[in-house]
Design an enzyme around this catalytic site. Structure first.
Site, mmCIF file in Angstrom:
data_model
loop_
_atom_site.group_PDB
_atom_site.id
_atom_site.type_symbol
_atom_site.label_atom_id
_atom_site.label_comp_id
_atom_site.label_asym_id
_atom_site.label_seq_id
_atom_site.Cartn_x
_atom_site.Cartn_y
_atom_site.Cartn_z
ATOM 1 N N HIS A 139 -16.112 26.359 123.208
ATOM 2 C CA HIS A 139 -17.005 27.464 123.737
ATOM 3 C C HIS A 139 -17.504 28.454 122.716
ATOM 4 C CE1 HIS A 139 -15.631 26.944 128.449
ATOM 5 N NE2 HIS A 139 -16.367 25.813 127.935
ATOM 6 N N HIS A 176 -19.382 16.106 135.153
ATOM 7 C CA HIS A 176 -19.934 17.523 134.910
ATOM 8 C C HIS A 176 -20.734 17.358 133.558
ATOM 9 C CE1 HIS A 176 -19.019 21.562 133.673
ATOM 10 N NE2 HIS A 176 -17.822 21.404 132.542
ATOM 11 N N GLU A 225 -21.324 19.634 131.232
ATOM 12 C CA GLU A 225 -21.236 20.501 130.046
ATOM 13 C C GLU A 225 -21.177 19.366 129.075
ATOM 14 O OE1 GLU A 225 -17.872 23.346 130.388
ATOM 15 O OE2 GLU A 225 -18.802 24.364 128.548
ATOM 16 N N ASP A 245 -19.481 18.704 126.275
ATOM 17 C CA ASP A 245 -18.122 18.068 125.791
ATOM 18 C C ASP A 245 -18.240 16.771 126.622
ATOM 19 O OD1 ASP A 245 -17.721 20.046 127.745
ATOM 20 O OD2 ASP A 245 -15.597 19.945 127.135
ATOM 21 N N HIS A 296 -15.292 23.953 136.719
ATOM 22 C CA HIS A 296 -15.665 25.586 136.625
ATOM 23 C C HIS A 296 -17.197 25.595 136.415
ATOM 24 C CE1 HIS A 296 -16.359 25.361 132.002
ATOM 25 N NE2 HIS A 296 -16.136 24.154 132.430
ATOM 26 N N ASP A 356 -12.439 18.515 134.196
ATOM 27 C CA ASP A 356 -11.879 19.419 133.402
ATOM 28 C C ASP A 356 -10.510 19.905 134.093
ATOM 29 O OD1 ASP A 356 -13.523 19.911 131.318
ATOM 30 O OD2 ASP A 356 -14.800 21.412 132.461
ATOM 31 N N TYR A 370 -5.124 26.412 129.383
ATOM 32 C CA TYR A 370 -6.456 25.747 129.980
ATOM 33 C C TYR A 370 -6.856 26.575 131.124
ATOM 34 C CZ TYR A 370 -10.173 22.318 130.837
ATOM 35 O OH TYR A 370 -11.399 21.901 130.744
ATOM 36 N N HIS A 409 -10.026 15.999 129.232
ATOM 37 C CA HIS A 409 -9.230 16.644 128.131
ATOM 38 C C HIS A 409 -7.780 16.270 128.091
ATOM 39 C CE1 HIS A 409 -13.018 18.912 126.987
ATOM 40 N NE2 HIS A 409 -12.917 19.443 128.302
#
Ligand code: FEO
Length: 392
Positions: free
Chosen positions: A23, A79, A81, A83, A145, A164, A192, A225
């Site tokens: 991030h 998701h 995002e 990554d 999130h 996540d 995390y 992750h």
């Protein structure tokens, strides 16, 4: 090359040993991370999530060693995002018409980032996709999130692909949670949770209870992750329930920054006072100018109380304290107490200002704060000890 998890499921992600910041500069990942992607081969072939953008070519090249890309029937994007979606453009160059299953918010986030009009299929909680012997069920998990987040459950193999959720920033040669050092694993898992999911604890708590009420048999929890939960996979679900219910340990954390060591001396005397009264409580003193901020937030998350100290400088307080207070506020922690302290030479505004910030961050203020002029003398040292004793 991929790593087989079950007869039908192969891990095809990327372990990123050298990731140290995440991030941007917000989250430090001293143990690296991984971007887990999963290939399901049933009658239909499904790819769940991809890898972070810098590894897009490597990800697609490795995937080609595993399977002819044209055999992929569906892509699931739990998701958006970067990554997890970062390798999509590289992948979609090869298979541009393959349907991408994601939430309606997922479409917005992926289109917003890549500006492509791929073949999106929006899904909602309870929607299913039959892939042969197994059926995939989608479970939206908005704000865990991002608004777009969802989980995918695969029956027969009983795998929850949780993205996540239940993840850890942990690079490992191992695939499974029980194969790695448990202390490191849980420290990374709570770090995390504290840094990424804590602001959404109420939502997380509700969602976990909703999933538990579905009574799905779960043999594996496969996050995006870190390592996969295989032996008693619900152990991490139980931890999440604990962490999402106003979590606190018997810990008081003293955060401070210091110009000429006077506020540090106050911090140490306050700690002594706390210990005089309570030998059981864990006390951590963290100089926010020197400590890793991700670790600091994790310690704040674990604490029942924090004390925050800064000298007054230019009618305010030091920037490492300002930065960490802003980050603490973002976590929206509940059921925690706080107070401020600090040295000063003439104007002494810092303690009042920090107290106000802590109040705005949702902390219960247990003391108006302790200000000490110039370098602590014996009288001030005793005041600090007394302050600590009262706090305890
Ligand atoms: Fe691992 Fe929210 O991305």
């Amino acid at each position: 090359m991929g790593k087989k998890i079950t007869e039908k499921v192969t891990w095809v992600g990327k372990v990123d040993w050298e990731l140290k910041k995440f991030h941007g500069d917000e989250y430090t990942t001293d143990k690296g991370s991984s971007y887990n992607s999963y290939l399901i081969r049933d009658e239909k072939t499904v790819l769940i999530d991809t890898a972070w953008l810098p590894y897009d070519k490597e990800f697609v090249a490795n995937l080609k060693k595993e399977i002819d890309l044209n055999k992929i029937d569906y892509i699931i994007c739990n998701h958006g995002e970067v990554d997890h979606s970062g390798s999509l453009p590289e992948l979609m160059r090869e298979i541009p018409n393959t349907p991408i299953y994601c939430t309606a918010n997922g479409i917005k986030s992926i289109q917003g980032q890549y500006h492509r009009n791929w073949n999106f299929i929006p899904v909602k909680t309870g929607d299913t996709l039959n892939i042969g012997e197994s059926t995939l069920t989608f479970i939206e998990a908005p704000m865990l999130h991002w608004p777009d987040t969802m989980f995918t459950y695969m029956d027969k193999e009983n795998i929850l692909f949780s993205n996540d959720g239940f993840g850890q920033h942990l690079a490992s040669e191992h695939l499974y949670a029980h194969e790695v050092d448990q202390a490191v694993l849980y420290q990374e898992a709570i770090k995390y949770y504290a840094n990424i999911l804590a602001p959404f604890s109420m939502i997380a708590n509700r969602k976990i209870k909703e999933i538990l009420a579905m009574n799905l048999p779960i043999d594996l929890i496969a996050p995006s992750h870190g390592v996969i939960w295989k032996q008693k996979p619900t152990q991490i679900v139980e931890k999440y329930l604990e962490w999402s219910e106003n979590y606190q340990e018997n810990q008081i954390t003293i955060l401070y920054d210091t110009m000429w060591n006077d506020t540090r001396k106050m911090a140490e005397m306050i700690a002594k006072g706390i210990q005089n009264k309570d030998k059981q409580v864990t006390i951590k003193l963290l100089n926010t100018a020197k400590e890793d901020k991700t670790e600091v937030l994790t310690e704040v998350f674990k604490s029942k109380m924090i004390l925050v100290g800064s000298p007054t400088v230019n009618n305010g307080y030091l920037y490492s304290i300002a930065g960490i207070l802003e980050m603490i506020k973002g976590l929206k922690l509940k059921n925690k107490k706080a107070a401020a302290f600090g040295s000063y030479g003439w104007s002494g505004e810092a303690v009042g200002q920090i107290t106000q910030k802590l109040k705005e961050a949702g902390f219960e203020i247990v003391n108006d704060g302790l200000k000490a002029m110039w370098t602590p003398n014996q009288v001030v040292k005793e005041q600090c000890i007394k302050f600590g004793e009262e706090i305890a």
